[in-house]
Design a protein around this motif. Structure first.
Motif, PDB file in Angstrom:
ATOM      1  N   GLY A 306       0.789  -1.237   0.000  1.00  0.00           N
ATOM      2  CA  GLY A 306       0.000   0.000   0.000  1.00  0.00           C
ATOM      3  C   GLY A 306       0.814   1.277   0.000  1.00  0.00           C
ATOM      4  O   GLY A 306       0.289   2.357  -0.287  1.00  0.00           O
ATOM      5  N   LEU A 307       2.116   1.188   0.291  1.00  0.00           N
ATOM      6  CA  LEU A 307       2.926   2.404   0.422  1.00  0.00           C
ATOM      7  C   LEU A 307       3.106   3.155  -0.886  1.00  0.00           C
ATOM      8  O   LEU A 307       3.131   4.392  -0.908  1.00  0.00           O
ATOM      9  N   ARG A 308       3.267   2.435  -1.965  1.00  0.00           N
ATOM     10  CA  ARG A 308       3.554   3.089  -3.247  1.00  0.00           C
ATOM     11  C   ARG A 308       2.424   4.027  -3.665  1.00  0.00           C
ATOM     12  O   ARG A 308       2.651   5.009  -4.377  1.00  0.00           O
ATOM     13  N   LYS A 309       1.218   3.744  -3.234  1.00  0.00           N
ATOM     14  CA  LYS A 309       0.080   4.605  -3.566  1.00  0.00           C
ATOM     15  C   LYS A 309       0.147   5.953  -2.860  1.00  0.00           C
ATOM     16  O   LYS A 309      -0.560   6.894  -3.226  1.00  0.00           O
ATOM     17  N   LYS A 310       1.002   6.049  -1.850  1.00  0.00           N
ATOM     18  CA  LYS A 310       1.090   7.265  -1.053  1.00  0.00           C
ATOM     19  C   LYS A 310       2.223   8.189  -1.489  1.00  0.00           C
ATOM     20  O   LYS A 310       2.462   9.225  -0.868  1.00  0.00           O
ATOM     21  N   VAL A 311       2.971   7.813  -2.526  1.00  0.00           N
ATOM     22  CA  VAL A 311       4.035   8.673  -3.037  1.00  0.00           C
ATOM     23  C   VAL A 311       3.607   9.263  -4.376  1.00  0.00           C
ATOM     24  O   VAL A 311       2.722   8.749  -5.057  1.00  0.00           O
ATOM     25  N   LYS A 312       4.240  10.366  -4.750  1.00  0.00           N
ATOM     26  CA  LYS A 312       3.875  11.085  -5.969  1.00  0.00           C
ATOM     27  C   LYS A 312       4.242  10.279  -7.214  1.00  0.00           C
ATOM     28  O   LYS A 312       5.357   9.800  -7.368  1.00  0.00           O
ATOM     29  N   GLU A 313       3.281  10.131  -8.105  1.00  0.00           N
ATOM     30  CA  GLU A 313       3.516   9.438  -9.366  1.00  0.00           C
ATOM     31  C   GLU A 313       4.315  10.328 -10.319  1.00  0.00           C
ATOM     32  O   GLU A 313       4.007  11.508 -10.477  1.00  0.00           O
ATOM     33  N   HIS A 314       5.346   9.758 -10.941  1.00  0.00           N
ATOM     34  CA  HIS A 314       6.111  10.469 -11.966  1.00  0.00           C
ATOM     35  C   HIS A 314       6.840   9.429 -12.807  1.00  0.00           C
ATOM     36  O   HIS A 314       6.950   8.252 -12.405  1.00  0.00           O
ATOM     37  N   PRO A 315       7.352   9.794 -13.964  1.00  0.00           N
ATOM     38  CA  PRO A 315       7.930   8.802 -14.893  1.00  0.00           C
ATOM     39  C   PRO A 315       9.087   7.990 -14.328  1.00  0.00           C
ATOM     40  O   PRO A 315       9.302   6.854 -14.751  1.00  0.00           O
ATOM     41  N   GLU A 316       9.839   8.539 -13.383  1.00  0.00           N
ATOM     42  CA  GLU A 316      11.012   7.858 -12.852  1.00  0.00           C
ATOM     43  C   GLU A 316      10.706   7.019 -11.618  1.00  0.00           C
ATOM     44  O   GLU A 316      11.603   6.366 -11.075  1.00  0.00           O
ATOM     45  N   LEU A 317       9.469   7.024 -11.165  1.00  0.00           N
ATOM     46  CA  LEU A 317       9.103   6.278  -9.960  1.00  0.00           C
ATOM     47  C   LEU A 317       9.399   4.794 -10.135  1.00  0.00           C
ATOM     48  O   LEU A 317       9.041   4.196 -11.147  1.00  0.00           O
ATOM     49  N   ASP A 318      10.050   4.203  -9.125  1.00  0.00           N
ATOM     50  CA  ASP A 318      10.452   2.798  -9.230  1.00  0.00           C
ATOM     51  C   ASP A 318      10.056   2.048  -7.963  1.00  0.00           C
ATOM     52  O   ASP A 318       9.255   2.537  -7.168  1.00  0.00           O
ATOM     53  N   VAL A 319      10.663   0.887  -7.751  1.00  0.00           N
ATOM     54  CA  VAL A 319      10.209  -0.047  -6.726  1.00  0.00           C
ATOM     55  C   VAL A 319      10.611   0.342  -5.305  1.00  0.00           C
ATOM     56  O   VAL A 319      11.522   1.142  -5.085  1.00  0.00           O
TER      57      VAL A 319
END
Length: 349
Positions: A306-319
């Motif tokens: 669930g954590l990844r949903k709480k960070v800002k989406e952008h093209p470089e976002l990774d694991v």
């Protein structure tokens, strides 16, 4: 005459070469036979092995070796061993069979697994802090109240001192563009940093970040994650092995293989030592594995999907990648590659 002699020499050479090859591939008269042909065992089970002697050749003696260490054989040239303290993963049982003044060396590959399935944990967010979204996080570790971070990718790899509360990068040391930096660990006022595929690690002074040396990888070919227990350093390399390094020489002395009750696992990335266990990110998985460093048993998994949903989406976002623990306050922090947040979490069992 010269042509005929040359022809004879060639024929004789082929004959002798052929004989030598046959000797190297001589027929084995014996094999190792396990009870019910079992080759996969779990903790608490017993390995029972004997020599299969199909031609009833008179055997003088048998010497067994488990991972090249001599072990005692029982009456009737059998081998029995209860699996309790052994490291899990792949093992080789070898036997030297002595007969008629000759010796046959035979082997059997065995796999030891855990006898329990991993427990599944979840989490609760305690706090959120800013994190540089341009930081391709590969290593994360506290020394006191200061967060140290290793970031990857060729041309932008770095080693950093960070104020974790504000996200401010206090000191940044750029790594040579030819290297892809990976995990770090801190021990004896030194920072040890891996590189990915260059088979080389770097050593820095903790207070100044001045490079003081480097070290070559030995048997492993890649560098992924690092942690330490205060005496020894643990290194993941993307395979099923987590290597145990001498803290003084950085030589890879031995290893554990991470296993569940179903098989041997791999692709463990960033590592952190927490209360006697190894916590490991698994590449491309939104979770943390909790590993027993004594035998490699994967004892639990923390689901952090669930954590990844709480960070800002952008093209470089990774694991998800990055685990840091403050033992003085027992605080646990996690982040990811190019995430704009650092999370303090509490594990819910």
């Amino acid at each position: 005459m010269n042509i005929r002699n040359s022809f004879v020499v060639i024929i004789l050479s082929l004959f002798f070469f052929s004989c030598g090859s046959n000797q190297n591939k001589k027929k084995k008269y014996f094999s190792i036979l396990t009870e019910n042909n079992q080759v996969i065992f779990k903790l608490g089970e017993t390995v029972k092995a004997s020599i299969k002697n199909a031609q009833n050749i008179e055997i003088d003696s048998v010497t067994y070796l488990f991972n090249d260490k001599k072990v005692k054989s029982k009456e009737g040239f059998t081998y029995t061993e209860e699996i309790d303290t052994e490291k899990l993963g792949t093992h080789i049982l070898k036997a030297h069979v002595f007969y008629k003044g000759k010796i046959d060396t035979i082997t059997k590959k065995l796999t030891f697994l855990n006898n329990k399935s991993p427990k599944l944990y979840t989490y609760k967010i305690i706090a959120e802090y800013p994190h540089d979204p341009k930081a391709f996080t590969q290593g994360l570790e506290f020394s006191g109240d200061t967060l140290y971070e290793s970031t990857g990718k060729k041309g932008v790899s770095s080693l950093r001192k960070v104020n974790y509360k504000t996200g401010e990068v206090l000191v940044k040391k750029d790594i040579d563009a030819s290297y892809f930096a990976e995990g770090i660990t801190i021990l004896n006022d030194k920072i040890f940093q891996l590189t990915w595929q260059s088979e080389l690690g770097f050593i820095y002074d903790l207070s100044t970040l001045k490079k003081t040396g480097d070290f070559a990888f030995n048997k492993s070919k890649e560098g992924w994650g690092l942690c330490n227990d205060g005496n020894r350093i643990y290194k993941s390399d993307g395979t099923k092995k987590i290597w145990i390094l001498d803290a003084q020489t950085l030589a890879e002395k031995e290893y554990i293989e991470v296993t569940t009750n179903k098989g041997v696992k791999s692709r463990f990335n960033e590592l952190e030592w927490i209360e006697g266990k190894i916590y490991a990110n698994t590449w491309q998985k939104d979770g943390i594995a909790i590993i027993n460093p004594k035998n490699g048993a994967l004892e639990a998994v923390i689901d952090l999907s669930g954590l990844r949903k709480k960070v800002k989406e952008h093209p470089e976002l990774d694991v998800l990648n990055g685990i840091a623990y403050k033992p003085e306050t027992k605080q646990l922090f996690v982040t990811g590659k190019n995430w704009d947040k650092l999370f303090e979490i509490e594990i819910i069992k």
